[in-house]
Design a protein around this motif. Structure first.
Motif, short mmCIF file in Angstrom:
data_model
loop_
_atom_site.label_atom_id
_atom_site.label_comp_id
_atom_site.label_asym_id
_atom_site.label_seq_id
_atom_site.Cartn_x
_atom_site.Cartn_y
_atom_site.Cartn_z
N HIS A 247 0.79 -1.12 0.01
CA HIS A 247 0.13 0.19 -0.01
C HIS A 247 0.93 1.13 -0.23
N THR A 248 0.98 1.85 -1.22
CA THR A 248 1.99 3.03 -1.33
C THR A 248 1.38 4.24 -1.47
N PHE A 249 2.28 5.20 -1.27
CA PHE A 249 1.91 6.84 -1.46
C PHE A 249 3.00 7.26 -1.80
N ASP A 250 2.62 8.13 -3.09
CA ASP A 250 3.94 8.79 -3.91
C ASP A 250 4.07 9.91 -3.26
N SER A 251 5.47 10.34 -2.66
CA SER A 251 5.25 11.50 -1.63
C SER A 251 5.42 12.70 -2.49
N THR A 252 5.75 12.62 -3.63
CA THR A 252 6.14 13.75 -4.64
C THR A 252 4.70 14.41 -4.89
N GLY A 253 3.46 13.63 -4.61
CA GLY A 253 2.35 14.10 -4.91
C GLY A 253 1.67 14.34 -3.49
N CYS A 254 2.53 14.35 -2.49
CA CYS A 254 1.63 14.72 -1.31
C CYS A 254 2.05 15.96 -0.69
N THR A 255 1.13 16.80 -0.21
CA THR A 255 0.99 18.08 0.33
C THR A 255 0.53 18.27 1.76
#
Length: 217
Positions: A98-106
């Motif tokens: 279960h992943t999250f792309d931190s470059t698209g996180c704010t």
């Protein structure tokens, strides 16, 4: 005869007026199929994937009704089917990623400059999908569902760790989605800049098996 016919008509109208909530079960179909509710059974060992639904974000807010916290535009889960019994029933999966792309996180939390990373810990989790669309995610015995959020702040980098005993979502055949709404996490460690509770909301769609849409029976 007139009375019986009238009663039958009233009963029929009443039945048609009842809301339809549960999916129809195709004859001998398992809980999970591809290509439709009467389609191909999903095999044990098959891998299911789903990104965030187009145009949506995954959020971890400090309250169930607020908008302060962390938001991510890219996330995905991957799960392996471990049991797919006949419907009505409950299918079981092992959530391995279960992943999250931190470059698209704010983040819009006061004092936070950005998001360095979000990691889902203690994998794999057990995921069950019931015929009524209820999705439940639970950790291994003695473990917990845990997410680690790393933030850049005015005071330097900080790490916030959040935990939950389980998560509950809803699967829908309308768009082959799984939705989680305001699933509560509690901070287990982190600085005072880490909010005490995190409420997770996300919609993942479409759920696919080798590119084929997955349906719940």
């Amino acid at each position: 005869m007139r009375t019986r016919t009238l009663a039958t008509l009233v009963g029929t109208v009443a039945a048609l007026a009842l809301p339809f909530t549960a999916p129809a079960h195709a004859a001998d179909a398992p809980v999970l199929t591809t290509g439709g509710t009467d389609g191909t059974p999903v095999a044990v060992g098959d891998v299911l994937t789903a990104p965030l639904a187009a145009g949506t974000t995954a959020t971890l807010y400090s309250s169930a009704t607020g908008t302060s916290g962390v938001s991510c535009a890219s996330s995905q889960f991957t799960a392996t089917v471990t049991d797919n019994p006949a419907a009505p029933g409950t299918a079981t999966e092992s959530l391995g990623a279960h992943t999250f792309d931190s470059t698209g996180c704010t983040s819009n939390v006061l004092g936070v400059l950005g998001v360095s990373g979000i990691t889902v810990d203690n994998l794999p989790y057990t995921t069950t999908v019931a015929s009524d669309g209820t999705v439940t995610v639970t950790p291994a015995s003695g473990s917990t569902i845990q997410t680690t959020v790393r933030l850049r702040t005015l005071l330097g980098s900080i790490t916030c760790v959040y935990q939950a005993p389980s998560l509950t979502g809803t699967a829908s055949n309308a768009d082959n989605s799984i939705t989680f709404t305001n699933q509560q996490f509690t901070k287990s460690s982190g600085s005072s800049l880490c909010f005490a509770n995190g409420y997770f909301t996300a919609k993942y769609a479409p759920v696919t098996n080798g590119g084929a849409l997955v349906y719940v029976n």
